[in-house]
Motif scaffolding. Structure first.
Motif, PDB file in Angstrom:
ATOM      1  N   ALA A  96       0.855  -1.181   0.000  1.00  0.00           N
ATOM      2  CA  ALA A  96       0.000   0.000   0.000  1.00  0.00           C
ATOM      3  C   ALA A  96       0.895   1.235   0.000  1.00  0.00           C
ATOM      4  O   ALA A  96       1.696   1.423   0.915  1.00  0.00           O
ATOM      5  CB  ALA A  96      -0.903  -0.005   1.230  1.00  0.00           C
ATOM      6  N   VAL A  97       0.766   2.064  -1.021  1.00  0.00           N
ATOM      7  CA  VAL A  97       1.636   3.236  -1.146  1.00  0.00           C
ATOM      8  C   VAL A  97       0.794   4.478  -1.412  1.00  0.00           C
ATOM      9  O   VAL A  97       0.044   4.529  -2.382  1.00  0.00           O
ATOM     10  CB  VAL A  97       2.710   3.038  -2.250  1.00  0.00           C
ATOM     11  CG1 VAL A  97       2.082   2.654  -3.585  1.00  0.00           C
ATOM     12  CG2 VAL A  97       3.582   4.271  -2.393  1.00  0.00           C
ATOM     13  N   SER A  98       0.926   5.460  -0.524  1.00  0.00           N
ATOM     14  CA  SER A  98       0.207   6.722  -0.695  1.00  0.00           C
ATOM     15  C   SER A  98       1.062   7.764  -1.387  1.00  0.00           C
ATOM     16  O   SER A  98       0.543   8.732  -1.930  1.00  0.00           O
ATOM     17  CB  SER A  98      -0.224   7.246   0.673  1.00  0.00           C
ATOM     18  OG  SER A  98       0.923   7.576   1.447  1.00  0.00           O
ATOM     19  N   GLY A  99       2.376   7.572  -1.334  1.00  0.00           N
ATOM     20  CA  GLY A  99       3.304   8.576  -1.845  1.00  0.00           C
ATOM     21  C   GLY A  99       4.022   9.308  -0.741  1.00  0.00           C
ATOM     22  O   GLY A  99       4.956  10.077  -0.996  1.00  0.00           O
ATOM     23  N   GLY A 100       3.603   9.082   0.526  1.00  0.00           N
ATOM     24  CA  GLY A 100       4.331   9.641   1.651  1.00  0.00           C
ATOM     25  C   GLY A 100       5.660   8.937   1.822  1.00  0.00           C
ATOM     26  O   GLY A 100       5.923   7.885   1.227  1.00  0.00           O
ATOM     27  N   GLU A 149      -1.723  13.271  -7.513  1.00  0.00           N
ATOM     28  CA  GLU A 149      -0.710  12.687  -6.630  1.00  0.00           C
ATOM     29  C   GLU A 149      -0.538  11.203  -6.919  1.00  0.00           C
ATOM     30  O   GLU A 149       0.587  10.685  -6.938  1.00  0.00           O
ATOM     31  CB  GLU A 149      -1.101  12.917  -5.174  1.00  0.00           C
ATOM     32  CG  GLU A 149      -0.987  14.361  -4.742  1.00  0.00           C
ATOM     33  CD  GLU A 149      -1.516  14.584  -3.345  1.00  0.00           C
ATOM     34  OE1 GLU A 149      -2.041  13.613  -2.740  1.00  0.00           O
ATOM     35  OE2 GLU A 149      -1.404  15.716  -2.829  1.00  0.00           O
ATOM     36  N   ALA A 150      -1.646  10.492  -7.140  1.00  0.00           N
ATOM     37  CA  ALA A 150      -1.556   9.062  -7.454  1.00  0.00           C
ATOM     38  C   ALA A 150      -0.803   8.850  -8.755  1.00  0.00           C
ATOM     39  O   ALA A 150       0.005   7.913  -8.877  1.00  0.00           O
ATOM     40  CB  ALA A 150      -2.952   8.464  -7.542  1.00  0.00           C
ATOM     41  N   ALA A 151      -1.052   9.727  -9.740  1.00  0.00           N
ATOM     42  CA  ALA A 151      -0.335   9.619 -11.018  1.00  0.00           C
ATOM     43  C   ALA A 151       1.160   9.890 -10.828  1.00  0.00           C
ATOM     44  O   ALA A 151       2.012   9.242 -11.463  1.00  0.00           O
ATOM     45  CB  ALA A 151      -0.937  10.595 -12.027  1.00  0.00           C
ATOM     46  N   ARG A 152       1.500  10.842  -9.958  1.00  0.00           N
ATOM     47  CA  ARG A 152       2.913  11.130  -9.701  1.00  0.00           C
ATOM     48  C   ARG A 152       3.596   9.929  -9.047  1.00  0.00           C
ATOM     49  O   ARG A 152       4.729   9.572  -9.406  1.00  0.00           O
ATOM     50  CB  ARG A 152       3.033  12.349  -8.784  1.00  0.00           C
ATOM     51  CG  ARG A 152       4.449  12.925  -8.731  1.00  0.00           C
ATOM     52  CD  ARG A 152       4.563  14.039  -7.714  1.00  0.00           C
ATOM     53  NE  ARG A 152       3.392  14.903  -7.701  1.00  0.00           N
ATOM     54  CZ  ARG A 152       3.131  15.766  -6.724  1.00  0.00           C
ATOM     55  NH1 ARG A 152       3.946  15.859  -5.680  1.00  0.00           N
ATOM     56  NH2 ARG A 152       2.050  16.521  -6.766  1.00  0.00           N
ATOM     57  N   VAL A 153       2.916   9.281  -8.116  1.00  0.00           N
ATOM     58  CA  VAL A 153       3.472   8.075  -7.499  1.00  0.00           C
ATOM     59  C   VAL A 153       3.707   7.005  -8.561  1.00  0.00           C
ATOM     60  O   VAL A 153       4.752   6.349  -8.589  1.00  0.00           O
ATOM     61  CB  VAL A 153       2.524   7.552  -6.398  1.00  0.00           C
ATOM     62  CG1 VAL A 153       2.990   6.187  -5.895  1.00  0.00           C
ATOM     63  CG2 VAL A 153       2.449   8.535  -5.241  1.00  0.00           C
ATOM     64  N   GLY A 154       2.721   6.835  -9.449  1.00  0.00           N
ATOM     65  CA  GLY A 154       2.866   5.845 -10.519  1.00  0.00           C
ATOM     66  C   GLY A 154       4.069   6.129 -11.400  1.00  0.00           C
ATOM     67  O   GLY A 154       4.780   5.205 -11.812  1.00  0.00           O
ATOM     68  N   ALA A 155       4.310   7.411 -11.703  1.00  0.00           N
ATOM     69  CA  ALA A 155       5.460   7.775 -12.546  1.00  0.00           C
ATOM     70  C   ALA A 155       6.769   7.472 -11.838  1.00  0.00           C
ATOM     71  O   ALA A 155       7.725   6.957 -12.451  1.00  0.00           O
ATOM     72  CB  ALA A 155       5.374   9.251 -12.920  1.00  0.00           C
ATOM     73  N   TRP A 156       6.842   7.799 -10.540  1.00  0.00           N
ATOM     74  CA  TRP A 156       8.053   7.476  -9.779  1.00  0.00           C
ATOM     75  C   TRP A 156       8.328   5.978  -9.793  1.00  0.00           C
ATOM     76  O   TRP A 156       9.460   5.541 -10.029  1.00  0.00           O
ATOM     77  CB  TRP A 156       7.899   7.938  -8.329  1.00  0.00           C
ATOM     78  CG  TRP A 156       8.036   9.414  -8.117  1.00  0.00           C
ATOM     79  CD1 TRP A 156       8.707  10.306  -8.902  1.00  0.00           C
ATOM     80  CD2 TRP A 156       7.483  10.175  -7.033  1.00  0.00           C
ATOM     81  NE1 TRP A 156       8.602  11.566  -8.386  1.00  0.00           N
ATOM     82  CE2 TRP A 156       7.869  11.519  -7.230  1.00  0.00           C
ATOM     83  CE3 TRP A 156       6.719   9.852  -5.923  1.00  0.00           C
ATOM     84  CZ2 TRP A 156       7.509  12.546  -6.355  1.00  0.00           C
ATOM     85  CZ3 TRP A 156       6.349  10.858  -5.034  1.00  0.00           C
ATOM     86  CH2 TRP A 156       6.735  12.190  -5.252  1.00  0.00           C
ATOM     87  N   LEU A 157       7.298   5.195  -9.545  1.00  0.00           N
ATOM     88  CA  LEU A 157       7.499   3.751  -9.449  1.00  0.00           C
ATOM     89  C   LEU A 157       7.788   3.136 -10.815  1.00  0.00           C
ATOM     90  O   LEU A 157       8.547   2.165 -10.912  1.00  0.00           O
ATOM     91  CB  LEU A 157       6.269   3.099  -8.814  1.00  0.00           C
ATOM     92  CG  LEU A 157       5.986   3.530  -7.361  1.00  0.00           C
ATOM     93  CD1 LEU A 157       4.758   2.814  -6.818  1.00  0.00           C
ATOM     94  CD2 LEU A 157       7.196   3.265  -6.470  1.00  0.00           C
TER      95      LEU A 157
END
Length: 452
Positions: free
Chosen positions: A39-43, A80-88
């Motif tokens: 589970a990843v929120s980006g925090g 924010e969810a899209a930014r997390v996806g790009a990082w991962l």
């Protein structure tokens, strides 16, 4: 204490691959080529966990599926969810966004969002056949949880705070970072040059956790450091494990769970158990039958326990359940007013209804079907349609909460009562009780765990 959280170690030092391997060791053994959900929120905490878990799984021939729940409560959440996806994606980690759709409640929104989050994460893991979902709760979270529950007057189970491992209907939740400070996780990302998202709610004083966080310095000056509070929670968890073993034995001996989603228990047995064991058994039974996200408040649980051991005369409700005296027993069943609304049944589809039942429709199931509660008048209609009284195997108090299959003409089938209009028995390939919560967990020889 040694490892990434050790008091002799600089909290600014990052978690290494070896550190994380040691943190994962208590949860083993894992299958060959382990697949993990994270589970990843980006925090900082969840992003650090995702990167560490992906490295750990890859070294063992496995992989990670990162899952972000978008509650749609803030305008920036999708971005924010899209930014997390790009990082991962840059790390080669598969990422999926799970959206909490539908109307949001006007009250107790945090609790509803938390329940929705765990439901969506669990459904995603079950659909992928993933048995291990990693959560990023860390040492500071554990300390805050202990203080929050102390303020609520929680008993032993609550004060043991968050468990490092918790079984679910589809697998288990794992919290490998509980010994690790927040500062260490932030240092882990800085070492990697990885940015993270700072959720503005983490600074909103309307939330109790934020207010406690602001008191951390003063509490630490009085000896209530995060490390000491987390260690206290760990010691209480050891005591809880001992009680859990007694609860598991009592559940195996004295509780009868039925495929129709209810249970039977003799109050005399409850009265004979040590009070802490009896309270815990009752709490677990309510969770298993009612499917609520959290254990009921201790004072309400104690009142119900006292009524049962004194000889319950009238039905009570608690935690989404009705507790009904029946002869020398009590029946614990779902509370009709709390049953989930009907869900559409799609040919060949799988659904989970009311947090209690899993259904799989036949590939040739007709359109326009739904699965919902039979309801208070359902038994009379079914009796009239069958030309006889339905079988009494299911107690009357549980019948309104039974899953029923509906079409445009009304009730098509009630499998637990043996009713199938127009030969509808072939519409559902599977209908089985799958409680959200297991009744009890006990340790077996060799460190294996047994779930009831």
């Amino acid at each position: 204490m040694t490892g990434p959280s050790g008091s002799g170690r600089d909290a600014r030092a990052p978690v290494t691959a070896d550190d994380f391997s040691r943190l994962m060791m208590p949860f083993g053994p894992f299958e060959a080529a382990p697949r993990l959900g994270v589970a990843v929120s980006g925090g900082a905490d969840s992003l650090a966990l995702t990167l560490l878990a992906a490295q750990w799984a890859k070294a063992r021939g496995g992989a990670v599926l990162a899952l972000t729940v978008d509650h749609r409560l803030r305008p920036d959440s999708a971005a924010e969810a899209a930014r997390v996806g790009a990082w991962l994606a840059g790390e080669g980690i598969v990422h999926r966004v799970l959206e909490w759709d539908g109307a949001k409640p006007d009250s107790d929104l945090q609790a509803a969002a938390r329940a929705a989050r765990y439901r969506l994460l669990g459904e995603a893991c079950a659909a992928e056949g993933i048995l291990h979902l990693l959560l990023a709760h860390h040492r500071d979270d554990q300390a805050e949880t202990l203080l929050l529950r102390l303020g609520r007057g929680s008993g032993l189970e609550g004060l043991a705070a968050m468990a490092a491992e918790r079984p679910t209907a589809w697998g288990r939740l794992l919290r490998p970072l509980l010994p690790v400070p927040r500062q260490t996780l932030e240092a882990t990302l800085r070492r990697r040059g990885q940015d993270w998202i700072d959720d503005p709610s983490n600074r909103n004083g309307v939330f109790a956790r934020v207010r406690l966080r602001r008191l951390a310095g003063g509490l630490a000056a009085e000896g209530l450091t995060a490390e000491r509070l987390a260690a206290t929670a760990g010691r209480l968890a050891r005591a809880q494990a001992a009680v859990d073993a007694m609860v598991a034995e009592a559940a195996a001996r004295h509780v009868s769970l039925y495929p129709a989603g209810y249970a039977r228990l003799r109050p005399a047995v409850l009265a004979a158990l040590p009070e802490e064991v009896g309270l815990r058994l009752l709490a677990r039974l309510l969770l298993a039958v009612g499917g609520e996200a959290y254990t009921p408040r201790l004072e309400r649980l104690e009142r119900l326990h006292a009524a049962l051991t004194a000889g319950l005369e009238t039905a009570r409700t608690l935690a989404g359940c009705r507790v009904v005296p029946l002869g020398g027993e009590v029946v614990v069943c779902r509370e009709p007013a709390r049953v989930e609304a009907p869900l559409a049944v799609v040919a060949g589809g799988r659904l989970r209804w009311d947090g209690r039942f899993e259904a799989v429709a036949a590939s040739d199931a007709p359109p326009g079907l739904s699965l919902g509660a039979l309801g208070a008048g359902g038994r009379r209609r079914v009796a009239a349609a069958m030309g006889r009284k339905p079988p009494d195997a299911v107690p009357a108090c549980a019948i309104p909460t039974l899953p029923a299959l509906y079409d445009a003409r009304g009730i098509l089938a009630v499998p637990h009562l043996g009713y199938n209009r127009d030969g509808a028995g072939c519409v559902l390939r599977v209908l089985r009780a799958v409680p959200t919560h297991v009744l009890a967990v006990s340790a077996c020889a060799g460190g294996n765990r047994h779930y009831l």
